[in-house]
Design a protein around this motif. Structure first.
Motif, mmCIF file in Angstrom:
data_model
loop_
_atom_site.group_PDB
_atom_site.id
_atom_site.type_symbol
_atom_site.label_atom_id
_atom_site.label_comp_id
_atom_site.label_asym_id
_atom_site.label_seq_id
_atom_site.Cartn_x
_atom_site.Cartn_y
_atom_site.Cartn_z
ATOM 1 N N LYS A 93 0.804 -1.216 0.000
ATOM 2 C CA LYS A 93 0.000 0.000 0.000
ATOM 3 C C LYS A 93 0.843 1.276 0.000
ATOM 4 O O LYS A 93 0.302 2.370 -0.205
ATOM 5 C CB LYS A 93 -0.942 0.012 1.203
ATOM 6 C CG LYS A 93 -0.253 0.119 2.545
ATOM 7 C CD LYS A 93 -1.290 0.165 3.658
ATOM 8 C CE LYS A 93 -0.632 0.343 5.027
ATOM 9 N NZ LYS A 93 -1.640 0.407 6.102
ATOM 10 N N GLU A 94 2.142 1.149 0.199
ATOM 11 C CA GLU A 94 3.002 2.336 0.180
ATOM 12 C C GLU A 94 3.117 2.932 -1.215
ATOM 13 O O GLU A 94 3.510 4.089 -1.378
ATOM 14 C CB GLU A 94 4.402 1.973 0.695
ATOM 15 C CG GLU A 94 4.440 1.464 2.123
ATOM 16 C CD GLU A 94 3.908 2.496 3.107
ATOM 17 O OE1 GLU A 94 4.111 3.709 2.869
ATOM 18 O OE2 GLU A 94 3.290 2.098 4.112
ATOM 19 N N VAL A 95 2.771 2.147 -2.239
ATOM 20 C CA VAL A 95 2.855 2.644 -3.617
ATOM 21 C C VAL A 95 1.851 3.774 -3.831
ATOM 22 O O VAL A 95 1.958 4.544 -4.785
ATOM 23 C CB VAL A 95 2.612 1.488 -4.608
ATOM 24 C CG1 VAL A 95 2.802 1.951 -6.049
ATOM 25 C CG2 VAL A 95 3.560 0.347 -4.321
ATOM 26 N N CYS A 96 0.864 3.910 -2.927
ATOM 27 C CA CYS A 96 -0.124 4.986 -3.052
ATOM 28 C C CYS A 96 0.532 6.364 -3.074
ATOM 29 O O CYS A 96 -0.025 7.299 -3.658
ATOM 30 C CB CYS A 96 -1.096 4.939 -1.875
ATOM 31 S SG CYS A 96 -2.340 3.653 -2.008
ATOM 32 N N LEU A 97 1.678 6.493 -2.448
ATOM 33 C CA LEU A 97 2.332 7.797 -2.335
ATOM 34 C C LEU A 97 3.464 7.975 -3.340
ATOM 35 O O LEU A 97 4.175 8.974 -3.305
ATOM 36 C CB LEU A 97 2.875 7.985 -0.912
ATOM 37 C CG LEU A 97 1.834 7.907 0.210
ATOM 38 C CD1 LEU A 97 2.495 8.049 1.562
ATOM 39 C CD2 LEU A 97 0.764 8.970 0.034
ATOM 40 N N VAL A 98 3.643 7.018 -4.239
ATOM 41 C CA VAL A 98 4.698 7.104 -5.250
ATOM 42 C C VAL A 98 4.183 7.904 -6.439
ATOM 43 O O VAL A 98 3.105 7.623 -6.971
ATOM 44 C CB VAL A 98 5.135 5.697 -5.696
ATOM 45 C CG1 VAL A 98 6.160 5.794 -6.832
ATOM 46 C CG2 VAL A 98 5.715 4.921 -4.525
ATOM 47 N N ALA A 99 4.949 8.909 -6.864
ATOM 48 C CA ALA A 99 4.551 9.770 -7.986
ATOM 49 C C ALA A 99 5.236 9.319 -9.269
ATOM 50 O O ALA A 99 6.380 8.842 -9.242
ATOM 51 C CB ALA A 99 4.895 11.224 -7.682
ATOM 52 N N ASP A 100 4.534 9.488 -10.391
ATOM 53 C CA ASP A 100 5.146 9.191 -11.682
ATOM 54 C C ASP A 100 6.004 10.368 -12.123
ATOM 55 O O ASP A 100 6.228 11.306 -11.355
ATOM 56 C CB ASP A 100 4.081 8.847 -12.726
ATOM 57 C CG ASP A 100 3.126 10.006 -12.995
ATOM 58 O OD1 ASP A 100 3.392 11.123 -12.501
ATOM 59 O OD2 ASP A 100 2.114 9.805 -13.694
ATOM 60 N N GLU A 101 6.484 10.339 -13.355
ATOM 61 C CA GLU A 101 7.410 11.381 -13.792
ATOM 62 C C GLU A 101 6.738 12.744 -13.921
ATOM 63 O O GLU A 101 7.405 13.769 -13.964
ATOM 64 C CB GLU A 101 8.055 10.995 -15.120
ATOM 65 C CG GLU A 101 7.106 10.962 -16.308
ATOM 66 C CD GLU A 101 7.837 10.676 -17.601
ATOM 67 O OE1 GLU A 101 9.047 10.378 -17.529
ATOM 68 O OE2 GLU A 101 7.204 10.741 -18.672
ATOM 69 N N ARG A 152 2.249 12.680 -10.526
ATOM 70 C CA ARG A 152 0.915 12.192 -10.204
ATOM 71 C C ARG A 152 0.997 10.894 -9.418
ATOM 72 O O ARG A 152 1.709 9.959 -9.805
ATOM 73 C CB ARG A 152 0.107 11.963 -11.484
ATOM 74 C CG ARG A 152 -0.048 13.192 -12.348
ATOM 75 C CD ARG A 152 -0.684 12.859 -13.681
ATOM 76 N NE ARG A 152 0.144 11.912 -14.439
ATOM 77 C CZ ARG A 152 -0.109 11.530 -15.689
ATOM 78 N NH1 ARG A 152 -1.175 12.009 -16.311
ATOM 79 N NH2 ARG A 152 0.679 10.672 -16.308
ATOM 80 N N ILE A 153 0.276 10.835 -8.301
ATOM 81 C CA ILE A 153 0.123 9.591 -7.555
ATOM 82 C C ILE A 153 -1.130 8.883 -8.070
ATOM 83 O O ILE A 153 -1.932 9.478 -8.799
ATOM 84 C CB ILE A 153 0.037 9.856 -6.037
ATOM 85 C CG1 ILE A 153 -1.188 10.727 -5.715
ATOM 86 C CG2 ILE A 153 1.318 10.517 -5.538
ATOM 87 C CD1 ILE A 153 -1.415 10.920 -4.231
ATOM 88 N N PRO A 154 -1.342 7.616 -7.721
ATOM 89 C CA PRO A 154 -2.529 6.909 -8.224
ATOM 90 C C PRO A 154 -3.847 7.618 -7.931
ATOM 91 O O PRO A 154 -4.767 7.599 -8.753
ATOM 92 C CB PRO A 154 -2.453 5.554 -7.512
ATOM 93 C CG PRO A 154 -0.986 5.333 -7.303
ATOM 94 C CD PRO A 154 -0.418 6.697 -7.026
ATOM 95 N N LEU A 155 -3.964 8.287 -6.768
ATOM 96 C CA LEU A 155 -5.195 8.988 -6.439
ATOM 97 C C LEU A 155 -5.463 10.129 -7.413
ATOM 98 O O LEU A 155 -6.621 10.405 -7.764
ATOM 99 C CB LEU A 155 -5.111 9.519 -5.002
ATOM 100 C CG LEU A 155 -6.356 10.253 -4.488
ATOM 101 C CD1 LEU A 155 -7.571 9.340 -4.508
ATOM 102 C CD2 LEU A 155 -6.125 10.805 -3.090
ATOM 103 N N HIS A 156 -4.426 10.819 -7.850
ATOM 104 C CA HIS A 156 -4.591 11.895 -8.829
ATOM 105 C C HIS A 156 -5.186 11.354 -10.133
ATOM 106 O O HIS A 156 -6.116 11.944 -10.703
ATOM 107 C CB HIS A 156 -3.250 12.567 -9.109
ATOM 108 C CG HIS A 156 -2.706 13.323 -7.945
ATOM 109 N ND1 HIS A 156 -1.357 13.572 -7.784
ATOM 110 C CD2 HIS A 156 -3.327 13.880 -6.871
ATOM 111 C CE1 HIS A 156 -1.171 14.265 -6.669
ATOM 112 N NE2 HIS A 156 -2.351 14.452 -6.101
#
Length: 502
Positions: free
Chosen positions: A116-124, A127-131
């Motif tokens: 679940k920590e991947v929720c806070l990982v941003a792409d290039e 954007r995080i998954p919630l965005h």
């Protein structure tokens, strides 16, 4: 000489080729969601998932499976190799990013169960998954992501919170879902880089349904007059937009909810352009006073729209003379050097071959147009339109250098009409020249193109002529009105000065 014989592939090359084929089958299975193929590949090669993680491909099979929405395949991969859930592709997207954007809720649950920590990982792009879920309006996915990592709501993208993204991408249902997940007392604490709340942004984007929902939330309604960093409330922003029916309706909603304008004379106002927020300087205008103002009459609106710029002719005087001179030169060139040229010497019917030189002088006179003997009707039309274009062009030049008051509406109208005639007959001259020099085997194709060109030109000339005539009529109407008032005043003056009769 014998051709060079190629050496057979080595054992290592054969193994590498076999492994590549297996990886290709693995990715094809991930794309189609074929769980039996995955089971067979792992049974034949237990290390295939490890090699897939170390391969040069940017995406893992889990990326493809999550994006395609294959739940069973995704769960099987996570069971065998859960660390795939945190792997990023070439765009720094995890499988959770892809599943969230596509709205695969069950796959999102499976990925969150793995990490679940991947929720806070941003792409290039930050954007995080919630965005991504908010931009696409995936309500169920939003619920799962917030439940897994509640702090993801506060993560910003280019200064905008996830609430702002819902408004920016007009995802009302996603916004409603997020409002229920945020602490009610902190709703208006979520601001972008300009200090704008979600209500400010909804007003800038003029989203009527979103504004109606937001003012129905008690916590937002209680703080409806909160200011952004430029000291503007939501109603202040609306004051700087065109007062159409939509703006009037939004204004009524805000005023009923208790919004008030800030008494400022001028300020910097952010204006939404597409997906961007730009800043421009405008003068403050009271929206509430605009609601009470009287609507202009149809005549006043038309008068304002057709308002005549009295100085445009003087500003364009040099350009008009240049264009008129150019059109006059073209017309003069057609008259003195017609298509087909002129006879270089005298010819008779005997020496001229197929041409009829028996007219007029009984011969084709040197220096006269060849076309006049071949197509006399077409030559006559071509010459007439060239003469009209030449005279109209010279008329424009004459008006420009005559010293007449060019600010006068009548002079302006005459110059406009003369310029339209000149340009139109230049076009007709071109059409006439093309007609007489085009061979028969392609004439039908050229004629179709000329017909389309003439229709377009007639439409354009009609619009310009109507516009210029309407402006002239408005000027004449105002002139006649003034003259009427003047005559009425002159006629009433003797009656007032007449002595009483005893």
């Amino acid at each position: 000489m014998r051709p060079h014989e190629q050496n057979p592939p080595s054992f290592g090359q054969e193994v590498e080729r076999c492994n590549d084929n297996k990886l290709l089958q693995l990715y094809e299975a991930a794309l189609s969601g074929s769980l039996p193929t995955l089971t067979m590949l792992i049974r034949n090669d237990p290390q295939i998932l490890h090699r897939a993680s170390l391969s040069s491909r940017p995406e893992t099979p889990l990326h493809i499976s999550a994006l395609s929405g294959h739940l069973d395949f995704t769960k099987d991969l996570l069971t065998r190799k859960p660390e795939l859930a945190s792997r990023l592709d070439s765009f720094k997207c995890s499988p959770l990013h892809l599943a969230s954007a596509e709205g695969h809720t069950e796959i999102v649950k499976a990925l969150l169960g793995a990490n679940k920590e991947v929720c806070l990982v941003a792409d290039e792009e930050g954007r995080i998954p919630l965005h991504l879920a908010a931009m696409r309006g995936k309500v169920e996915v939003i619920q799962e992501l917030v439940d897994a990592q509640h702090d993801s709501i506060r993560q910003k993208l280019n200064g905008s919170t996830v609430l702002h993204l819902c408004v920016q991408f007009n995802q009302l249902e996603a916004l409603k879902q997020l409002v229920t997940l945020v602490d009610e007392n902190q709703l208006l604490d979520y601001t972008d880089h300009g200090g704008n709340t979600i209500l400010h942004l909804a007003v800038m984007l003029r989203q009527l349904e979103t504004i109606t929902f937001l003012v129905s939330v008690p916590e937002i309604k209680a703080k409806i007059n909160v200011l952004n960093r430029m000291g503007l409330s939501a109603l202040d922003l609306l004051n700087h937009y065109p007062r159409d029916s939509k703006s009037l309706e939004i204004g009524e909603i805000l005023i009923k909810a208790g919004s008030r304008s800030t008494p400022i004379q001028s300020q910097l106002v952010p204006v939404a352009v597409g997906r961007e927020i730009q800043v421009e300087t405008v003068n403050s205008r009271s929206f509430t006073s605009g609601l009470k103002g009287k609507t202009k009459s149809v005549y006043q609106k038309c008068k304002s729209y057709f308002k005549h710029r009295s100085d445009w002719v003087e500003e364009m005087q040099g350009t008009l003379m240049l264009v008129a001179t150019l059109t006059a030169t073209i017309s003069f060139q057609v008259a003195t050097n017609p298509p087909g040229g002129v006879w270089q010497q005298d010819y008779t019917n005997t020496t001229a071959g197929m041409f009829n030189c028996s007219k007029d002088y009984g011969k084709c006179v040197a220096g006269t147009a060849v076309l006049a003997y071949v197509f006399p009707g077409n030559y006559l039309v071509l010459t007439i339109v060239a003469i009209i274009s030449f005279i109209a062009s010279l008329s424009v030049v004459l008006l420009a250098i005559s010293g007449l008051p060019l600010k006068n509406k009548l002079c302006t109208w005459l110059m406009t009409i003369a310029m339209i005639i000149a340009i139109t007959f230049v076009l007709l001259t071109l059409v006439g020249a093309i007609v007489v020099v085009t061979p028969d085997h392609i004439f039908s194709t050229i004629a179709e193109a000329l017909d389309v060109t003439e229709i377009i030109w007639i439409a354009l000339v009609g619009i310009v002529a109507v516009f210029a005539t309407i402006r002239l009529l408005f000027w004449l109407f105002r002139l006649l009105t003034k003259l009427k008032h003047f005559l009425r005043k002159m006629l009433s003056r003797p009656l007032r000065n007449q002595a009483p009769i005893c």
